[in-house]
Design an enzyme around this catalytic site. Structure first.
Site, short mmCIF file in Angstrom:
data_model
loop_
_atom_site.label_atom_id
_atom_site.label_comp_id
_atom_site.label_asym_id
_atom_site.label_seq_id
_atom_site.Cartn_x
_atom_site.Cartn_y
_atom_site.Cartn_z
N TYR A 154 -45.91 -1.47 91.15
CA TYR A 154 -47.36 -1.68 91.19
C TYR A 154 -47.94 -1.72 89.78
O TYR A 154 -48.61 -2.68 89.40
CB TYR A 154 -48.00 -0.56 92.01
N ASP B 269 -49.45 -16.03 102.80
CA ASP B 269 -48.80 -15.18 101.81
C ASP B 269 -49.00 -15.84 100.44
O ASP B 269 -48.54 -16.96 100.22
CB ASP B 269 -47.32 -15.08 102.19
N LYS C 266 -49.05 -5.10 88.00
CA LYS C 266 -50.43 -5.37 87.57
C LYS C 266 -50.47 -5.68 86.07
O LYS C 266 -51.33 -6.45 85.62
CB LYS C 266 -51.33 -4.17 87.90
N ASP D 137 -55.33 -13.62 103.75
CA ASP D 137 -54.61 -12.35 103.90
C ASP D 137 -53.36 -12.62 104.72
O ASP D 137 -53.37 -13.48 105.60
CB ASP D 137 -55.51 -11.32 104.61
N ASN D 138 -52.29 -11.89 104.42
CA ASN D 138 -51.10 -12.03 105.29
C ASN D 138 -50.90 -10.76 106.13
O ASN D 138 -49.89 -10.60 106.79
CB ASN D 138 -49.83 -12.34 104.48
N ALA E 252 -58.21 -8.25 90.40
CA ALA E 252 -58.33 -6.81 90.65
C ALA E 252 -57.13 -6.10 90.04
O ALA E 252 -56.06 -6.02 90.64
CB ALA E 252 -58.40 -6.54 92.15
N ARG F 220 -53.66 7.14 101.25
CA ARG F 220 -54.38 7.61 100.07
C ARG F 220 -55.06 8.95 100.34
O ARG F 220 -55.31 9.31 101.50
CB ARG F 220 -55.39 6.57 99.60
N ASN G 183 -49.92 -18.27 91.16
CA ASN G 183 -50.44 -19.30 92.08
C ASN G 183 -51.96 -19.36 92.06
O ASN G 183 -52.56 -20.43 92.08
CB ASN G 183 -49.95 -19.04 93.52
N PHE H 273 -59.23 -3.00 102.22
CA PHE H 273 -60.36 -2.06 102.09
C PHE H 273 -61.45 -2.63 101.16
O PHE H 273 -62.61 -2.82 101.56
CB PHE H 273 -59.79 -0.72 101.59
N1 UDP Z 1 -52.08 13.12 97.54
C1 UDP Z 1 -51.85 14.31 98.21
N2 UDP Z 1 -51.76 14.27 99.58
C2 UDP Z 1 -51.89 13.11 100.28
C3 UDP Z 1 -52.14 11.89 99.57
C4 UDP Z 1 -52.23 11.95 98.19
O1 UDP Z 1 -51.72 15.38 97.63
O2 UDP Z 1 -51.81 13.16 101.51
C5 UDP Z 1 -52.23 13.18 96.07
C6 UDP Z 1 -51.31 12.23 95.30
O3 UDP Z 1 -50.06 12.86 95.06
C7 UDP Z 1 -52.13 12.00 94.05
C8 UDP Z 1 -53.58 12.04 94.52
O4 UDP Z 1 -53.53 12.74 95.76
O5 UDP Z 1 -51.97 13.07 93.15
C9 UDP Z 1 -54.19 10.67 94.71
O6 UDP Z 1 -53.35 9.91 95.54
P1 UDP Z 1 -53.71 8.44 96.01
O7 UDP Z 1 -52.50 7.89 96.68
O8 UDP Z 1 -54.98 8.47 96.78
O9 UDP Z 1 -54.05 7.66 94.67
P2 UDP Z 1 -53.23 7.43 93.30
O10 UDP Z 1 -52.18 8.50 93.18
O11 UDP Z 1 -52.66 6.06 93.40
O12 UDP Z 1 -54.27 7.57 92.28
#
Ligand code: UDP
Length: 311
Positions: free
Chosen positions: A143, A56, A147, A31-32, A112, A184, A97, A11
């Site tokens: 994750y 990879d 990071k 990208d893999n 990032a 997300r 790497n 993205f």
């Molecule tokens: N979330 C949700 N429904 C979804 C996807 C995410 O309620 O279908 C919630 C998730 O539990 C979190 C927030 O939205 O509280 C943001 O989630 P995302 O995965 O986008 O980002 P991150 O949690 O990594 O900040």
């Protein structure tokens, strides 16, 4: 310049490449496709200054470059949760790497990083000197700890080899090139609203996130890369903090959908509040986000409608 972008089909990577090509740079994209999407780079494939390498990054690669933009890593909890050991490897071995490659090329490298390194923060908003509240043993640990070790490697390479290394701590970002099913919150909710399906809110929906439109983030990444600072910098939009319930309601209204919100009662291994302090970015990069959530969501909805309806 001849730049290397890892995770270029993702993205953020694909939005970055679009801008760098517009700025007349040559791009090698690695990208893999573990979470990247070929569709995101399909328009670049015929560009004379674009080259794709399916690779990879946990395997060594030797390329001549003037600068490295290291973005490769699954970034959605849905993707890294499926492959946590690989995610830790990408962050440690992959970053190692890339740092070695930057050292060999004597080139700058931008890494990032993420707001996840702050864990479930006890301070609000989060600034760069906050050390975080992080747990080695939950579904997000691969994750956030991945990071963190990657940042730690960057700092050591900077100290030991005196390299030009930038660290961008990226907060929640949204916009075109998110996959409808990437898991997300913005992409999930927009997709569900378009398809008139329920929007599933995890927990009570009072947890917050601050949402930054991808064009603003790309501006910031480029400013950071070209700056003289080697401090880690938060990049995100503090003006657009919403609870997940609020964002669900906003999206249903904007899509003009009759979808309903459903709360699912699950244990959340996640931050309950998140908002960046971006004073440092303002001071050192003269940057702050320009896009409101309303405008950014309009562009995102338009993009996802096109993808979902196969237009
Ligand atoms: N979330 C949700 N429904 C979804 C996807 C995410 O309620 O279908 C919630 C998730 O539990 C979190 C927030 O939205 O509280 C943001 O989630 P995302 O995965 O986008 O980002 P991150 O949690 O990594 O900040």
């Amino acid at each position: 310049m001849r730049y290397l972008v890892t995770g270029g089909a993702g993205f953020i990577g694909s939005n970055l490449i679009k801008r760098l090509l517009e700025e007349k740079h040559s791009i090698i994209c690695i990208d893999n496709f573990s979470s990247g999407n070929r569709l995101n780079i399909s328009n670049f494939l015929t560009h004379p200054e674009f080259k794709l390498i399916d690779h990879d990054i946990t395997q060594v690669i030797d390329i001549e470059t003037d600068g490295i933009w290291h973005l490769a890593c699954p970034a959605s909890p849905k993707y890294y949760g499926r492959n946590p050991i690989e995610t830790s490897k990408i962050n440690f071995i992959g970053t190692y790497n890339l740092l070695e490659l930057a050292r060999k090329n004597k080139s700058p490298i931008i890494f990032a990083s993420t707001s996840e390194i702050y864990g479930n923060p006890e301070v609000h908003p989060q600034n760069e000197i906050y050390n975080g509240s992080v747990n080695t043993n939950d579904s997000r640990s691969c994750y956030k700890e991945g990071k963190r070790i990657a940042e730690s490697l960057c700092f050591d390479y900077k100290r030991i080899h005196n390299m030009n290394i930038k660290i961008a701590r990226i907060f929640n970002t949204y916009g075109p090139n998110m996959m409808p099913d990437d898991g997300r919150v913005i992409s999930n909710f927009v997709t569900s609203a378009i398809l008139k399906k329920p929007l599933f809110v995890n927990g009570d929906g009072n947890q917050t996130r601050s949402f930054c439109y991808v064009e603003d983030l790309i501006d910031a990444l480029i400013l950071l890369f070209n700056s003289s600072t080697n401090d880690p910098i938060n990049l995100g939009n503090p003006k657009e903090e919403y609870s997940i319930n609020q964002i669900a309601e906003k999206i249903i209204k904007k899509v003009n959908s009759n979808s309903k919100i459903q709360n699912i009662n699950i244990k959340l291994d996640e931050p309950l509040r998140r908002k960046p302090c971006i004073k440092k970015a303002k001071l050192l990069l003269n940057w702050e986000p320009k896009y409101t959530i309303d405008i950014g969501l309009d562009y995102t909805i338009k993009y996802l409608r096109k993808i979902i309806n196969n237009e």
